[in-house]
Enzyme design. Structure first.
Site, PDB file in Angstrom:
ATOM      1  CG  ASN A 109      -1.809   0.977   1.448  1.00 30.02           C
ATOM      2  OD1 ASN A 109      -1.920   1.846   0.615  1.00 30.02           O
ATOM      3  ND2 ASN A 109      -2.517   0.896   2.519  1.00 30.02           N
ATOM      4  CB  CYS A 110       2.991   2.872  -1.511  1.00 32.25           C
ATOM      5  SG  CYS A 110       2.939   1.727  -2.845  1.00 32.25           S
TER       6      CYS A 110
END
Lengths: 350, 64, 426
Positions: free
Chosen positions: C241-242
């Site tokens: 997740n980024c």
């Protein structure tokens, strides 16, 4: 370095002209004088700034002769050409607060000279002008003079020097609808624990973000006959021709796109894609009709269920895009759609 | 007329005619369906939206 | 459940023939670390680099940041169900290497990830300018699908972090801290006067580059559940997740979740920290409704007096946040929510996509749209090839003098919504 030049506005009471019986005192310019609270400001400025003139005006006079008083005082300020204008502090004096707000806002707007005022949050002048000028929070009476001056003076100097003004909570002004970042002393999680403990104990706490009110618009009247209606498609799902020719940003879009779909009956993997960075793009890239239903509307057009699918569609990326930007895009898009005789719009979002 | 998945946001921000969609990355589709079936789902949502446009609303309404 | 955390302070990282930790210096054998990273055949190559606080280095596109840890006593291992075998973690003894992180970077699908500057104005905003960073830039084999590549890089980072953590197994920690919560009955008996408080953590679960894993389970497939707060310290939750980088939780943040730590700080003093409830932020409305219903239900079952709710990401998850807040408040349980803002570059827009009067206690991580100028730095680890396309950048991002004009959005961890930073807004 030359000293910063300040013009200070106060009422008859703080100029020690008199009380209510002198409230009809007309605007008066005292050049080279710091009067009443002005002495406290001068002390706070030290050598950095000086009050080059004080304007004294009765509260009733100002409010009853609003246009004339404003005009006269603006002329006085223009002539003195200060670097910054200070009005008040007015504490909880209602007419004085409204006068301070009115004249400070006028000086800033019409003369382009930054202005600051200060008053108690419940002073009617606060709500009226806190979004137009920096309005410092003060106590409700003159016992709070030292505290008021200690916030107003440094803020005035910052404005005069064109320095960045920090967040309301740092500088002591009333929240004015503009969100400003700052580094708090404690990290967010610790602030959260402390706020929760206060809330649980039934003690006062201050939210860091009061909930907003959203706009409401009147619904448009129903369409009587779909088979003659021109329908347009608009999306915030970022559907663009392959390659994103206008470089719409994946987040915080600064623009929208307008694309011609004359003769297009299906959006395919080779011709369209999404520019949106806030959702998994795989599905929309494979078949953009999943976001912008051109295929189905073409069918309905052919079948005669709708009159016509508008030959242009409008698109932007909703991801992280500010409400203000979105509003500006919408106003332009709506004007174009109206001009093109569009009867209804289907807006899709992701 | 607003077609969207998260109808509560649409209500909060003030859309008048709201039609619920399938999912955020594919409001008018369903990648797990066959192509024809998926298009039928899309058509149903669009027809629902078009019908909503022919109905007068007072304030806000979600056309389920 | 009782977990003893041993902290080992790392003061420098150096490449060496042999991997070891000696007198606070981490020596890394590039060759061995490379072998660990490349166990996955989907990765073609990996290169290692070191970025120290204050150095003129920009790391981008950053994917994940991970703190190396090792489980020395008790059940399970670090990152259960992902790297270690599945087992319930959160008790016994765990060592963490403080002051350092493993950072994964490299070309990634779609809208590229974050920036970490080790010096200058950008460094003020990212917590990871203060850590010694062992950076791994990964390259995938040709023709690989985006989902597969994301997964390969994610797992490679975790493997390397575990490999580094193992080096500390036989060391003596510089500092030890004990984290212990009670069972329901114990808690009521032990702290009858204290308010019962839990942490509701919302996990990003919107799809590619917006996913989170709990014991290896994709968080979009969970229903809300209860964790013992010490489980996260052993890596029960990891990031996949980024995007956008500013408000997604890297694995480092999960391991060091500040809400958990600050609630433990008050546990037994001003409150009784009952537990952690995790929920998701899915893309279907029905799932949002189900998850928020269940979250409120779990709060009720636990007989809570108050909760802190943290969000992850922005946009439609604002609705999950508001739904959670509204439904929990409706049970008579007091809430404080932590979020961040998208108030426009000028700060004048509404900050959230959703709102409700029940959300009267809000902590903000700041306005992610604020513009910052990041000056040109001497060295780039990774590549600037995507810098105009990451969320928070634009065509105008790269300026003539090599500096970058970007929104805080691009900076890894800048407006974190677990309250990791001091940044706020008014």
């Amino acid at each position: 370095m030359a000293k910063i030049k300040v013009v200070h506005y106060i009422n008859q009471f703080f100029a020690q002209v008199g009380g209510e019986e002198k409230a009809d005192y007309p605007a008066e310019l005292r050049i080279g004088e710091a009067v009443g609270p002005g002495l406290a400001f001068a002390a706070n400025f030290k050598d950095e700034a000086e009050i080059i003139a004080t304007i004294v005006c009765g509260d009733s006079y100002f409010n009853e002769n609003l246009e004339k008083a404003k005009k006269d005082i603006l002329a006085m300020v223009r002539e003195q050409a200060p670097d910054v204008f200070i009005a008040g502090p007015a504490f909880n004096a209602g007419r004085y607060g409204v006068a301070c707000g009115t004249i400070a806002a006028a000086v800033q707007e019409e003369l382009g000279i930054p202005a600051v005022s200060g008053m108690y949050v419940e002073n009617p002048g606060a709500d009226m002008f806190k979004n137009q000028i920096y309005m410092v929070v003060t106590k409700n009476n003159a016992a709070g003079m030292r505290d008021a001056v200690s916030k107003m003076a440094p803020l005035a100097l910052k404005l005069a020097k064109g320095e960045t003004v920090g967040a309301s909570v740092e500088e002591g002004y009333m929240p004015n609808g503009t969100r400003v970042n700052f580094f708090d002393k404690k990290r967010g999680s610790e602030r959260a624990v402390q706020m929760l403990l206060k809330k649980l104990a039934g003690k006062a706490f201050e939210t860091e973000y009061p909930m907003p009110n959203f706009d409401r618009v009147e619904p448009s009247p129903p369409i009587k006959d779909l088979s003659h209606a021109k329908i347009a498609l608009v999306t915030s799902g970022g559907i663009v021709p392959k390659g994103n020719p206008d470089h719409i940003e994946s987040s915080s879009a600064s623009r929208y796109g307008e694309y011609d779909i004359t003769g297009v009956s299906d959006l395919t993997e080779d011709t369209y894609e999404t520019a949106h960075g806030g959702y998994d793009p795989v599905y929309a890239n494979k078949d953009a009709d999943r976001v912008l239903p051109v295929d189905v509307l073409r069918d309905l057009e052919k079948e005669g269920a709708i009159g016509k699918l508008h030959n242009l569609f409008y698109t932007t990326v909703g991801n992280g895009t500010s409400v203000a930007s979105a509003k500006a895009f919408a106003a332009e898009i709506a004007a174009k759609l109206k001009k093109d005789g569009v009867d209804a719009v289907i807006l899709t979002s992701t | 007329m607003h077609i969207c998945t998260v109808t509560p946001i649409s209500v909060t921000v003030g859309a008048n005619r709201i039609v619920p969609a399938i999912a955020i990355p594919y409001p008018l589709g369903n990648p797990s369906s066959e192509i024809e079936e998926e298009k039928a789902i899309r058509r149903k949502i669009v027809e629902n939206a078009l019908e909503a446009l022919t109905i007068g609303v007072d304030g806000q309404r979600i056309f389920e | 459940m009782r977990l003893e955390m041993g902290y080992i302070y790392i003061k420098d990282i150096q490449f060496s023939g042999e991997s070891k930790i000696e007198d606070g210096t981490l020596y890394v054998s590039e060759e061995s670390a490379k072998a660990v990273a490349l166990e996955d055949e989907k990765l073609k190559s990996v290169s290692f680099d070191i970025a120290r606080p204050g150095e003129s280095i920009r790391i981008t596109p950053v994917k994940d940041v991970i703190e190396p840890r090792v489980k020395v006593e008790g059940r399970g291992g670090i990152f259960p169900g992902v790297i270690s075998k599945i087992d319930t973690v959160g008790e016994g003894k765990t060592y963490a290497l403080k002051g350092m992180a493993v950072v994964t970077a490299g070309k990634i699908v779609g809208f590229q990830e974050g920036i970490i500057d080790m010096t200058g104005p950008g460094a003020d905003y990212t917590p990871f300018s203060k850590t010694l960073n062992l950076v791994m830039v990964c390259e995938a084999v040709d023709g690989i699908e985006p989902h597969e590549y994301e997964k390969a890089v994610r797992l490679a980072g975790l493997r390397v972090a575990v490999y580094i953590g193992e080096l500390a197994r036989t060391l003596t920690p510089d500092e030890t801290k004990v984290y212990e919560t009670c069972t329901l009955k114990e808690g009521i008996e032990k702290y009858p006067e204290l308010p019962r408080v839990a942490y509701v953590q919302m996990l990003q679960s919107q799809g590619l580059l917006h996913d989170t894993y709990v014991y290896g389970v994709d968080a979009k497939r969970i229903v809300p559940t209860i964790l013992n707060p010490t489980e996260i310290m052993d890596g029960a939750i990891i990031s996949g997740n980024c995007v956008s980088a500013c408000d997604k939780n890297p694995t480092y943040v999960h391991l060091n979740n500040p809400v958990v730590h600050d609630l433990f700080e008050q546990h037994g003093k001003t409150l009784n920290f009952v537990g952690q409830i995790i929920t998701n932020e899915n893309v279907y409305l029905a799932e949002k409704q189900r998850s928020s219903d269940w979250t409120a239900k779990l709060c009720k079952i636990l007989d809570l007096d108050g909760v802190i709710i943290s969000q992850e990401g922005f946009g439609n998850p604002d609705t999950d946040l508001i739904m959670n807040c509204k439904k929990i408040e409706a049970e008579g349980i007091k809430t404080v929510i932590i979020t961040d803002e998208y108030a426009g570059r000028d700060g004048k827009s509404q900050s959230l996509a959703d709102a409700d009067a029940a959300a009267d206690a809000v902590i903000t991580g700041g306005n992610a749209n604020q513009v910052v100028i990041l000056p040109k730095l001497n060295k780039v680890i990774g590549t600037l090839d995507y810098v105009t396309k990451i969320a928070g950048a634009s065509e105008e991002t790269l300026r003539g003098d090599g500096s970058l004009e970007v929104e805080l959005q691009v900076i890894t961890g800048a407006t974190n919504e677990t309250g990791f930073n001091c940044l706020s807004a008014r």
